[in-house]
Design an enzyme around this catalytic site. Structure first.
Site, mmCIF file in Angstrom:
data_model
loop_
_atom_site.group_PDB
_atom_site.id
_atom_site.type_symbol
_atom_site.label_atom_id
_atom_site.label_comp_id
_atom_site.label_asym_id
_atom_site.label_seq_id
_atom_site.Cartn_x
_atom_site.Cartn_y
_atom_site.Cartn_z
ATOM 1 N N LYS A 84 -6.013 -4.661 16.630
ATOM 2 C CA LYS A 84 -5.294 -3.694 17.480
ATOM 3 C C LYS A 84 -5.423 -4.105 18.943
ATOM 4 O O LYS A 84 -4.457 -4.044 19.709
ATOM 5 C CB LYS A 84 -5.826 -2.269 17.260
ATOM 6 C CG LYS A 84 -5.520 -1.719 15.876
ATOM 7 C CD LYS A 84 -4.010 -1.615 15.611
ATOM 8 C CE LYS A 84 -3.665 -1.214 14.204
ATOM 9 N NZ LYS A 84 -2.246 -1.383 13.861
ATOM 10 N N TYR A 125 -10.395 -5.385 11.956
ATOM 11 C CA TYR A 125 -9.283 -4.440 12.066
ATOM 12 C C TYR A 125 -9.122 -3.985 13.515
ATOM 13 O O TYR A 125 -8.034 -4.050 14.098
ATOM 14 C CB TYR A 125 -9.514 -3.217 11.151
ATOM 15 C CG TYR A 125 -8.660 -2.034 11.542
ATOM 16 C CD1 TYR A 125 -7.309 -1.998 11.213
ATOM 17 C CD2 TYR A 125 -9.186 -0.982 12.294
ATOM 18 C CE1 TYR A 125 -6.510 -0.937 11.618
ATOM 19 C CE2 TYR A 125 -8.399 0.078 12.692
ATOM 20 C CZ TYR A 125 -7.068 0.102 12.354
ATOM 21 O OH TYR A 125 -6.280 1.142 12.762
ATOM 22 N N SER A 133 -4.584 2.242 18.131
ATOM 23 C CA SER A 133 -5.593 3.182 17.640
ATOM 24 C C SER A 133 -6.619 3.470 18.721
ATOM 25 O O SER A 133 -6.905 2.613 19.570
ATOM 26 C CB SER A 133 -6.268 2.526 16.435
ATOM 27 O OG SER A 133 -7.467 3.168 16.134
ATOM 28 N N ASN A 173 0.840 -1.198 0.000
ATOM 29 C CA ASN A 173 0.000 0.000 0.000
ATOM 30 C C ASN A 173 0.879 1.254 0.000
ATOM 31 O O ASN A 173 0.532 2.268 0.597
ATOM 32 C CB ASN A 173 -0.921 -0.040 1.232
ATOM 33 C CG ASN A 173 -2.032 0.982 1.146
ATOM 34 O OD1 ASN A 173 -2.372 1.462 0.068
ATOM 35 N ND2 ASN A 173 -2.587 1.346 2.290
HETATM 36 C C1 UD1 Z 1 -11.444 4.807 12.018
HETATM 37 C C2 UD1 Z 1 -10.943 4.476 13.397
HETATM 38 C C3 UD1 Z 1 -9.451 4.610 13.432
HETATM 39 C C4 UD1 Z 1 -8.827 3.764 12.343
HETATM 40 C C5 UD1 Z 1 -9.347 4.230 11.014
HETATM 41 C C6 UD1 Z 1 -8.775 3.387 9.907
HETATM 42 C C7 UD1 Z 1 -12.492 5.070 15.189
HETATM 43 C C8 UD1 Z 1 -12.991 6.129 16.101
HETATM 44 N N1 UD1 Z 1 -11.512 5.423 14.359
HETATM 45 O O1 UD1 Z 1 -11.259 6.164 11.846
HETATM 46 O O2 UD1 Z 1 -9.001 4.182 14.675
HETATM 47 O O3 UD1 Z 1 -7.443 3.855 12.401
HETATM 48 O O4 UD1 Z 1 -10.761 4.088 11.021
HETATM 49 O O5 UD1 Z 1 -9.217 3.820 8.675
HETATM 50 O O6 UD1 Z 1 -12.940 3.956 15.213
HETATM 51 N N2 UD1 Z 1 -16.430 10.637 6.916
HETATM 52 C C9 UD1 Z 1 -17.349 11.219 6.075
HETATM 53 N N3 UD1 Z 1 -17.212 11.033 4.730
HETATM 54 C C10 UD1 Z 1 -16.198 10.303 4.182
HETATM 55 C C11 UD1 Z 1 -15.246 9.713 5.065
HETATM 56 C C12 UD1 Z 1 -15.394 9.894 6.421
HETATM 57 O O7 UD1 Z 1 -18.304 11.883 6.526
HETATM 58 O O8 UD1 Z 1 -16.139 10.165 2.961
HETATM 59 C C13 UD1 Z 1 -16.554 10.851 8.370
HETATM 60 C C14 UD1 Z 1 -16.728 9.577 9.159
HETATM 61 O O9 UD1 Z 1 -18.067 9.265 9.296
HETATM 62 C C15 UD1 Z 1 -16.072 9.979 10.473
HETATM 63 C C16 UD1 Z 1 -14.989 10.970 10.088
HETATM 64 O O10 UD1 Z 1 -15.339 11.415 8.798
HETATM 65 O O11 UD1 Z 1 -16.990 10.632 11.285
HETATM 66 C C17 UD1 Z 1 -13.607 10.385 10.057
HETATM 67 O O12 UD1 Z 1 -13.644 9.205 9.267
HETATM 68 P P1 UD1 Z 1 -12.312 8.414 8.848
HETATM 69 O O13 UD1 Z 1 -11.315 9.361 8.300
HETATM 70 O O14 UD1 Z 1 -12.731 7.264 7.977
HETATM 71 O O15 UD1 Z 1 -11.726 7.888 10.201
HETATM 72 P P2 UD1 Z 1 -12.453 7.082 11.395
HETATM 73 O O16 UD1 Z 1 -13.574 6.292 10.889
HETATM 74 O O17 UD1 Z 1 -12.681 8.040 12.497
#
Ligand code: UD1
Length: 341
Positions: A155, A151, A126, A36
């Protein structure tokens, strides 16, 4: 010069950490299977630090390859273990691959640490281990909640494996770093996040949408119990995060702790909603991000942010970079990548 092995060192957080390790005077060996990432990341690291780290293409599942590496490079005193699979959705579809990539690799490294007398390991964990915490901001002693994905489970299991190894008196030390949401890129724009295909994480999706690669960003959920209804996260600058690895490694190798294993939250202590983050991006870069609010994404936690006081006090580490500067760095990196994605 003390020799440090960085697994996954051409990846997103790994590459930024290599730069900080070099700045701190460590001799770095990177191993990565490039599943990756890309070998050209090594060039980016060299352009920043002026030092080319040794890069060996190697999978941490390859025990013989690892043993040859430790034999060829005697005196490795510490390992920072980033190499792992990290896509939550993919882990639901391919659990065995996740357990092999994230658990078996850790076992291999711990066994070889014993065999070759490596003093310590810094492990990438994480905030996912907390699930939805009962109390916010979350501290390290908050209970670990049942994992919501393979995943997340890898961890938790990894942390338990390390804890059991330490309790059994195996002759090494460990630091567990629980990351909140790492974002941004090196300010030089020489290294940054290289998402494979359609990004799953928020900030690469924002920058690709801002660049016109994606037509719109979907904001997942508007009915959470938060000020604007979107989820809250603690977004931490990747360079700040990387520096904590160096501090943790220094502390471990200098035997400054009376505990053989320590755990730290790495976050800013500040939670932002998805809409606030989009707004901060637009304000700091002057670029609009077309977005649409849609339903919740399965498995998302409503709100989580760190209490980073333990890392502040014990490691003497604090997140320094503003979210605005961090988002500018992510945008600069995206502009450099252009429309390649
Ligand atoms: C999650 C895990 C983190 C892990 C990661 C791996 C939790 C709290 N966090 O991060 O530990 O390392 O996954 O990928 O469990 N969002 C949108 N639109 C998008 C993408 C994301 O609205 O297209 C929102 C999500 O709903 C979330 C926030 O953005 O509320 C962050 O999302 P993301 O960047 O995917 O990270 P987490 O899901 O927080």
């Amino acid at each position: 010069m003390k020799k440090i092995l960085v697994t996954g060192g051409t990846g997103y957080i790994g590459s930024h950490t290599v730069v900080e390790l070099q700045a701190a005077g460590y001799d770095v060996i990177i191993i990565d299977n490039l599943s990756n990432s890309n070998e050209s990341v090594v060039d980016g690291i060299e352009r920043i630090s002026g030092i080319r780290p040794l890069f060996v293409r190697l999978d941490c599942n390859d025990t013989d390859g690892l043993r040859s590496l430790f034999t060829a490079h005697p005196g490795i005193c510490g390992i920072i273990h980033f190499a792992a699979s990290k896509a939550v959705g993919e882990s639901v579809r391919l659990p065995l691959m996740y357990y092999r990539n994230n658990i078996v690799t850790l076992l291999n490294l711990l066994e070889l640490m014993q065999e070759f007398g490596v003093e310590g390991i810094v492990f990438s964990s994480s905030c996912t281990v907390y699930g939805q915490p009962d109390l916010l901001p979350v501290t390290e002693d908050a209970p670990v909640k049942p994992a919501m994905s393979p995943y997340g489970n890898t961890k938790q299991i990894s942390e338990e494996i390390i804890r059991d190894a330490i309790h059994a008196g195996l002759p090494f030390r460990a630091v567990i770093l629980r990351y909140f949401n790492p974002i941004g890129a090196h300010p030089s724009a020489e290294i940054g996040e290289l998402p494979n295909g359609v990004p799953q994480n928020l900030v690469p999706f924002i920058t690709q949408t801002a660049a016109g690669i994606r037509p719109e960003l979907q904001v997942f959920g508007s009915d959470y119990d938060t000020p604007d209804g979107s989820c809250i996260r603690d977004y931490i600058n990747v360079v700040d995060l990387s520096k904590a690895h160096v501090t943790a490694m220094n502390r471990m190798l200098e035997n400054k702790s009376d505990q053989p294993m320590e755990t730290f939250n790495l976050g800013t202590g500040r939670g932002l909603t998805v809409l606030e983050l989009i707004n901060a991006f637009e304000q700091s870069t002057g670029v609009k991000v077309p977005y649409r609010i849609v339903g919740r994404r399965e498995g998302d936690i409503e709100k989580v942010w760190a209490n980073p006081e333990h890392a502040n006090k014990v490691l003497g580490w604090t997140a320094q970079t503003s979210v605005e500067d961090t988002l500018i760095s992510a945008w600069k990196w995206q502009q450099k990548l252009g429309r390649q994605q």
